[in-house]
Design a protein around this motif. Structure first.
Motif, PDB file in Angstrom:
ATOM      1  N   ALA A   1       0.845  -1.205   0.000  1.00 16.25           N
ATOM      2  CA  ALA A   1       0.000   0.000   0.000  1.00 16.25           C
ATOM      3  C   ALA A   1       0.877   1.251   0.000  1.00 16.25           C
ATOM      4  O   ALA A   1       2.080   1.194   0.267  1.00 16.25           O
ATOM      5  N   HIS A   2       0.258   2.404  -0.287  1.00 11.76           N
ATOM      6  CA  HIS A   2       0.983   3.675  -0.247  1.00 11.76           C
ATOM      7  C   HIS A   2       1.351   4.015   1.191  1.00 11.76           C
ATOM      8  O   HIS A   2       0.620   3.706   2.128  1.00 11.76           O
ATOM      9  N   TRP A   3       2.480   4.689   1.353  1.00 10.42           N
ATOM     10  CA  TRP A   3       2.961   5.053   2.689  1.00 10.42           C
ATOM     11  C   TRP A   3       1.962   5.959   3.402  1.00 10.42           C
ATOM     12  O   TRP A   3       1.760   5.853   4.606  1.00 10.42           O
ATOM     13  N   ASP A   4       1.318   6.858   2.674  1.00 10.69           N
ATOM     14  CA  ASP A   4       0.373   7.795   3.274  1.00 10.69           C
ATOM     15  C   ASP A   4      -0.609   8.260   2.206  1.00 10.69           C
ATOM     16  O   ASP A   4      -0.312   8.203   1.004  1.00 10.69           O
ATOM     17  N   ASP A   5      -1.786   8.696   2.635  1.00  9.45           N
ATOM     18  CA  ASP A   5      -2.768   9.220   1.680  1.00  9.45           C
ATOM     19  C   ASP A   5      -2.225  10.422   0.921  1.00  9.45           C
ATOM     20  O   ASP A   5      -2.592  10.653  -0.235  1.00  9.45           O
ATOM     21  N   ASN A   6      -1.365  11.194   1.547  1.00 12.21           N
ATOM     22  CA  ASN A   6      -0.814  12.388   0.913  1.00 12.21           C
ATOM     23  C   ASN A   6       0.425  12.109   0.080  1.00 12.21           C
ATOM     24  O   ASN A   6       1.078  13.042  -0.395  1.00 12.21           O
ATOM     25  N   SER A   7       0.757  10.811  -0.114  1.00 12.12           N
ATOM     26  CA  SER A   7       1.914  10.475  -0.932  1.00 12.12           C
ATOM     27  C   SER A   7       1.642  10.662  -2.421  1.00 12.12           C
ATOM     28  O   SER A   7       2.586  10.702  -3.213  1.00 12.12           O
ATOM     29  N   LEU A   8       0.371  10.728  -2.782  1.00 11.73           N
ATOM     30  CA  LEU A   8       0.018  10.887  -4.194  1.00 11.73           C
ATOM     31  C   LEU A   8      -0.205  12.352  -4.524  1.00 11.73           C
ATOM     32  O   LEU A   8      -0.682  13.134  -3.686  1.00 11.73           O
ATOM     33  N   GLU A   9       0.113  12.707  -5.745  1.00 10.19           N
ATOM     34  CA  GLU A   9      -0.094  14.079  -6.176  1.00 10.19           C
ATOM     35  C   GLU A   9      -1.587  14.379  -6.240  1.00 10.19           C
ATOM     36  O   GLU A   9      -2.382  13.540  -6.680  1.00 10.19           O
ATOM     37  N   PRO A  10      -2.007  15.563  -5.811  1.00 12.73           N
ATOM     38  CA  PRO A  10      -3.433  15.913  -5.820  1.00 12.73           C
ATOM     39  C   PRO A  10      -4.040  15.769  -7.225  1.00 12.73           C
ATOM     40  O   PRO A  10      -3.451  16.201  -8.214  1.00 12.73           O
TER      41      PRO A  10
END
Length: 205
Positions: free
Chosen positions: A58-67
């Motif tokens: 899974a991604h490290w954090d929800d905010n790891s992806l660009e908006p």
């Protein structure tokens, strides 16, 4: 007149064989039962390892992806250490100096959410479960279960938990615990870092 009958030695041998069978059968049954229990515990440990593998994917954090780009590669959340270089090269010290390789997010103001802020993004916090039943090892006879129920608990811990220092905002520990009715069987632990994913600059075929 001839009569057939057991001799004393034959009778003794028969009694000895019957006695050995009566004594050994329960022991064999107990050994088989212990072997089944050991196999079930091993399967539970495999289940814990599987949970860890699912979590680290899974991604490290929800905010790891660009908006606005839910299907993009995960980026590095800038904790203030990203080098102030052109956007295509914004990276933490030590990362390979190539375009798009583990690039930092555009804004250095972005901070880890550490909570489920976007249902469309599968991040580490979404992988947490408590007492999730792995499998029921056996069948129930009335109100009595023949074997234990094994459960899995996955906890994602931030910073100071499980040996991580409080001043390290770029690491999370994932702990998978397998338990039965008697208590904890095994604890498996791994870590995930805020390092993003590699996005290839160019590909040739």
């Amino acid at each position: 007149m001839v009569r057939s009958a057991f001799t004393l030695i034959e009778l003794i041998f028969a009694i000895v064989i019957i006695a050995i069978s009566v004594i050994s059968l329960p022991m064999m049954s107990q050994t088989v039962s212990k072997g089944i229990d050991a196999n079930l515990v091993q399967e539970a440990i495999f289940g814990a390892a599987t949970k860890l593998n699912e979590a680290v994917a899974a991604h490290w954090d929800d905010n790891s992806l660009e908006p606005g780009k839910p299907n993009s590669f995960a980026r590095v959340i800038d904790d203030g250490t990203c080098l102030n270089t052109p956007l295509a090269y914004r990276q933490m010290p030590g990362h390979i100096n190539q375009p798009l390789h583990r690039r930092c997010l555009d804004s250095s103001a972005t901070t880890p959410a550490n909570t489920d802020v976007n249902a469309d993004i599968t991040s580490l916090d979404d992988m947490e479960v408590t007492d999730e039943e792995i499998f029921i090892s056996g069948v129930s006879v009335g109100a009595q279960a023949y074997k234990d129920i094994y459960t899995s608990t996955v906890a994602v811990n931030i910073n100071a938990s499980f040996g991580l220092t409080a001043n390290n905002p770029n690491m999370k520990s994932i702990v998978s615990t397998i338990s039965d009715s008697s208590g904890v069987i095994t604890v498996l632990r791994t870590y995930s870092a805020n390092i993003g994913e590699v996005d290839y600059y160019k590909r040739s075929y």
